[in-house]
Design a protein around this motif. Structure first.
Motif, short mmCIF file in Angstrom:
data_model
loop_
_atom_site.label_atom_id
_atom_site.label_comp_id
_atom_site.label_asym_id
_atom_site.label_seq_id
_atom_site.Cartn_x
_atom_site.Cartn_y
_atom_site.Cartn_z
N THR A 1 42.39 32.09 43.51
CA THR A 1 41.80 30.79 43.84
C THR A 1 40.44 30.63 43.18
OG1 THR A 1 42.96 30.81 45.96
CG2 THR A 1 41.10 29.29 45.75
N THR A 2 39.63 31.68 43.22
CA THR A 2 38.31 31.63 42.59
C THR A 2 38.44 31.45 41.09
OG1 THR A 2 37.42 33.10 44.29
CG2 THR A 2 36.16 32.92 42.26
N THR B 1 40.96 30.18 39.45
CA THR B 1 41.52 28.86 39.17
C THR B 1 40.43 27.79 39.23
OG1 THR B 1 43.64 29.55 40.09
CG2 THR B 1 43.28 27.19 39.87
N SER B 2 39.56 27.87 40.22
CA SER B 2 38.48 26.87 40.30
C SER B 2 37.50 27.05 39.15
CB SER B 2 37.77 26.93 41.65
OG SER B 2 37.12 28.18 41.80
N GLU C 1 36.48 24.25 36.29
CA GLU C 1 35.10 23.90 35.93
C GLU C 1 34.89 24.00 34.42
OE1 GLU C 1 32.46 26.49 38.04
OE2 GLU C 1 33.11 25.77 40.00
#
Length: 175
Positions: free
Chosen positions: A65-66, A68-69, A73
């Protein structure tokens, strides 16, 4: 089964129930093992799990998840930079001031949804620049600022410079 005595029928029914329970438990265990093996394999492929340490699915989920974010960005930053670079290239060609365009909130809003990878990106960007310049003439390129202030020469009738060597020496000695 009806021909068997009651105790035998009960024993068969209990055995069948226990076998069914064992099959269900075995299926659940196999699914859990497969899920853990898949998590371990994904973790190794991503370089997040060492071979001697079991994968923690919750930790893998957080890491993915980290990442992917972070990727999202970076993609947004790359898109913004691609649009800005394209604006600089097109602005000169279309007679616009690129710095003024990129400082205009209205212009940035108009190009917000453009995809630099699309085949019609250049056409849409050119149209947005042309529209912005038509709506706001201050976005036009090559404008020379208006002259402000006046000339401040030496004063009426004087040039402020010595006209002879004697005057220059006298001015240099304070006389």
């Amino acid at each position: 089964m009806k021909s068997l005595p009651d105790w035998a029928q009960k024993a068969l029914a209990d055995a069948r129930a226990e076998a069914g329970k064992e099959r269900t438990t075995a299926k659940a265990n196999a699914a859990t093992e497969a899920r853990n093996a898949l998590a371990q394999e994904i973790g190794r492929a991503l370089g997040l799990v060492q071979d001697d340490k079991p994968a923690d699915p919750a930790e893998l989920t957080r890491t993915i998840t980290t990442q992917t974010s972070r990727i999202a960005e970076l993609e947004a930053t790359a898109r913004t930079q691609s649009v800005e670079l394209a604006v600089h290239g097109a602005a000169t060609r279309l007679g616009a001031n690129a710095a003024a365009l990129l400082d205009s909130r209205a212009f940035l809003t108009s190009v917000e949804g453009l995809d630099p990878g699309a085949t019609d990106f250049t056409t849409k960007l050119d149209a947005a620049i042309t529209t912005a310049v038509e709506q706001n003439q201050q976005l036009r390129g090559g404008q020379v600022p208006r002259r402000g202030g006046g000339d401040f020469a030496g004063g009426p009738g004087t040039t402020g410079r010595p006209t002879s060597l004697g005057q220059a020496v006298a001015a240099g000695l304070g006389g």
